[in-house]
Design a protein around this motif. Structure first.
Motif, mmCIF file in Angstrom:
data_model
loop_
_atom_site.group_PDB
_atom_site.id
_atom_site.type_symbol
_atom_site.label_atom_id
_atom_site.label_comp_id
_atom_site.label_asym_id
_atom_site.label_seq_id
_atom_site.Cartn_x
_atom_site.Cartn_y
_atom_site.Cartn_z
ATOM 1 N N VAL A 139 0.805 -1.129 0.093
ATOM 2 C CA VAL A 139 -0.209 0.155 -0.033
ATOM 3 C C VAL A 139 0.969 1.266 -0.118
ATOM 4 O O VAL A 139 0.687 2.280 -0.530
ATOM 5 N N ASP A 140 1.992 1.092 0.557
ATOM 6 C CA ASP A 140 2.747 2.307 0.754
ATOM 7 C C ASP A 140 3.426 2.456 -0.781
ATOM 8 O O ASP A 140 3.454 3.798 -1.079
ATOM 9 N N ALA A 141 3.849 1.159 -1.439
ATOM 10 C CA ALA A 141 4.213 1.691 -2.796
ATOM 11 C C ALA A 141 3.182 2.052 -3.975
ATOM 12 O O ALA A 141 3.465 3.242 -4.649
ATOM 13 N N ALA A 142 2.129 1.661 -3.667
ATOM 14 C CA ALA A 142 0.969 2.339 -4.390
ATOM 15 C C ALA A 142 0.517 3.561 -4.043
ATOM 16 O O ALA A 142 0.249 4.310 -5.031
ATOM 17 N N GLU A 143 0.775 3.890 -2.970
ATOM 18 C CA GLU A 143 0.675 5.498 -2.622
ATOM 19 C C GLU A 143 1.614 6.284 -3.181
ATOM 20 O O GLU A 143 1.498 7.484 -3.658
ATOM 21 N N VAL A 144 2.846 5.963 -3.307
ATOM 22 C CA VAL A 144 3.844 6.631 -3.930
ATOM 23 C C VAL A 144 3.503 6.790 -5.453
ATOM 24 O O VAL A 144 3.879 7.693 -6.269
ATOM 25 N N MET A 145 3.159 5.551 -6.242
ATOM 26 C CA MET A 145 2.660 5.589 -7.291
ATOM 27 C C MET A 145 1.588 6.776 -7.759
ATOM 28 O O MET A 145 1.640 7.446 -8.730
ATOM 29 N N LYS A 146 0.809 6.642 -6.816
ATOM 30 C CA LYS A 146 -0.497 7.765 -6.826
ATOM 31 C C LYS A 146 -0.024 9.132 -6.679
ATOM 32 O O LYS A 146 -0.323 10.018 -7.776
ATOM 33 N N ARG A 175 -4.781 9.530 -11.979
ATOM 34 C CA ARG A 175 -4.480 8.836 -10.706
ATOM 35 C C ARG A 175 -5.446 9.598 -9.515
ATOM 36 O O ARG A 175 -5.544 8.952 -8.465
ATOM 37 N N ASN A 176 -6.204 10.894 -9.860
ATOM 38 C CA ASN A 176 -6.936 11.379 -8.865
ATOM 39 C C ASN A 176 -8.215 10.548 -8.750
ATOM 40 O O ASN A 176 -8.988 10.724 -7.749
ATOM 41 N N ARG A 177 -8.393 9.555 -9.726
ATOM 42 C CA ARG A 177 -9.329 8.601 -9.395
ATOM 43 C C ARG A 177 -9.415 7.424 -8.553
ATOM 44 O O ARG A 177 -10.248 6.645 -8.161
ATOM 45 N N VAL A 178 -8.021 7.348 -7.986
ATOM 46 C CA VAL A 178 -7.735 6.353 -7.459
ATOM 47 C C VAL A 178 -7.336 6.533 -5.982
ATOM 48 O O VAL A 178 -6.716 7.504 -5.529
ATOM 49 N N ARG A 179 -7.840 5.559 -5.186
ATOM 50 C CA ARG A 179 -7.576 5.700 -3.662
ATOM 51 C C ARG A 179 -7.034 4.274 -3.325
ATOM 52 O O ARG A 179 -7.308 3.203 -3.779
ATOM 53 N N PHE A 180 -6.182 4.257 -1.932
ATOM 54 C CA PHE A 180 -5.672 2.935 -1.533
ATOM 55 C C PHE A 180 -5.687 2.811 0.048
ATOM 56 O O PHE A 180 -5.801 3.951 0.655
ATOM 57 N N MET A 181 -5.969 1.711 0.462
ATOM 58 C CA MET A 181 -6.018 1.430 1.828
ATOM 59 C C MET A 181 -5.456 0.143 2.246
ATOM 60 O O MET A 181 -5.578 -0.685 1.240
#
Length: 306
Positions: A139-146, A175-181
């Motif tokens: 999730v941390d890596a996905a947040e960086v990608m976002k 990328r604004n369409r995407v959220r992660f948790m």
């Protein structure tokens, strides 16, 4: 519909990225045993809480085709796995073709999203996409990608030799369409509300309680919405206790198959609308790969869409 999201904006996002990248650079939380996540010799969620795991999945989800597979006689049909997953969801989600506006914006959830490759691909068609994964490192890596749109990773060339690459979200993806948790697929929050599409790619056989996930999808998905299950059915005791396996064993002398169990669980509430083979390719090093062929099934929730 309420969504629990993990994210940040402005200065907060910059601080988040700085913290995550510093942790990756230091190897904080790294397992002593540096083994590939593709190994079938062991299991458990801890396998995904290492820098090596993040590097392998950034490569799996975002590598350019020629970087992932530079050999002309390799299995090219197994490339672009995350893109093909998103296209499968798009083809079968009726909410994306509701031009009346009565259903509201279509929402997709990518459960077991890892570093977010399919989550971003879903955002090409879905106005709102939530990626959920149990691994904090993923999730941390996905947040960086976002936030940044790119992230450096290392790929093993041979032995201790490594090469640096850059993972990048396609520039045309919003990328604004995407959220992660961070979340548990076996205990998804009731606060998620209901959604139009749930994608679970290469997830089922890595869950400690896959039946709990299937049962939860019955209330998570709207009438007319879809559940897209993609799995190689690689049942291993290191990931799932055998009494929780959905298939891959004998009962009273009869073979139990995962696809049959899924059908028995879902068919009272869902209709099977599509199935296909979905090959994928994970690189371990420059001359060793894992080729797999997941079984992809699309189940549509019964009832009239409103």
């Amino acid at each position: 519909m309420a969504l629990i999201i993990a994210g940040a904006a402005g200065a907060g996002a910059a601080l988040l990225v700085k913290h995550i990248l510093a942790a990756r650079a230091s190897g904080k939380g790294e397992s002593v045993q540096e083994r590939s996540t593709t190994s079938s010799a062991a299991g458990g969620a801890a396998a995904y809480e290492t820098k090596k795991a993040v590097d392998e999945y950034l490569q799996f989800h975002f590598a350019a085709p020629d970087d992932l597979l530079p050999y002309p006689n390799g299995p090219k049909e197994a490339l672009a796995f995350t893109s093909r997953l998103a296209q499968l969801c798009e083809r079968h989600c009726e909410a994306l073709r509701d031009f009346t506006g009565e259903r509201g914006d279509a929402v997709a959830v990518d459960v077991g999203c890892a570093v977010g490759g399919a989550t971003f691909e879903l955002a090409r068609a879905f106005p709102h996409v939530l990626g959920i994964d149990y691994s904090h490192h993923f999730v941390d890596a996905a947040e960086v990608m976002k936030v940044r749109g790119f992230c450096e990773y290392e790929a093993v060339v041979e032995g201790e030799l490594k090469q640096k690459f850059m993972a990048a979200v396609p520039t045309e993806v919003d990328r604004n369409r995407v959220r992660f948790m961070q979340g548990d697929a076996c205990a998804l929050s009731a606060n998620l509300g209901t959604v139009d599409c749930v994608l679970a790619a290469n997830l089922l056989c890595r869950l400690p309680n896959p039946m709990a996930f299937l049962e939860r999808c019955k209330s998570l998905i709207k009438p007319g919405g879809i559940l897209v299950l993609v799995s190689p059915y690689s049942w291993l005791k290191g990931w799932t206790d055998k009494d929780k396996w959905l298939g891959g064993y004998y009962k009273d002398g009869q073979a139990v198959r995962t696809a049959d169990t899924i059908a028995a669980v879902l068919s009272p509430d869902f209709d099977l609308v599509a199935e296909q083979d979905c090959p994928f390719l994970i690189r371990e090093h420059a001359r060793k790969f894992q080729w797999g062929c997941s079984h992809a099934v699309v189940w549509k929730h019964k009832g009239r869409a409103v």
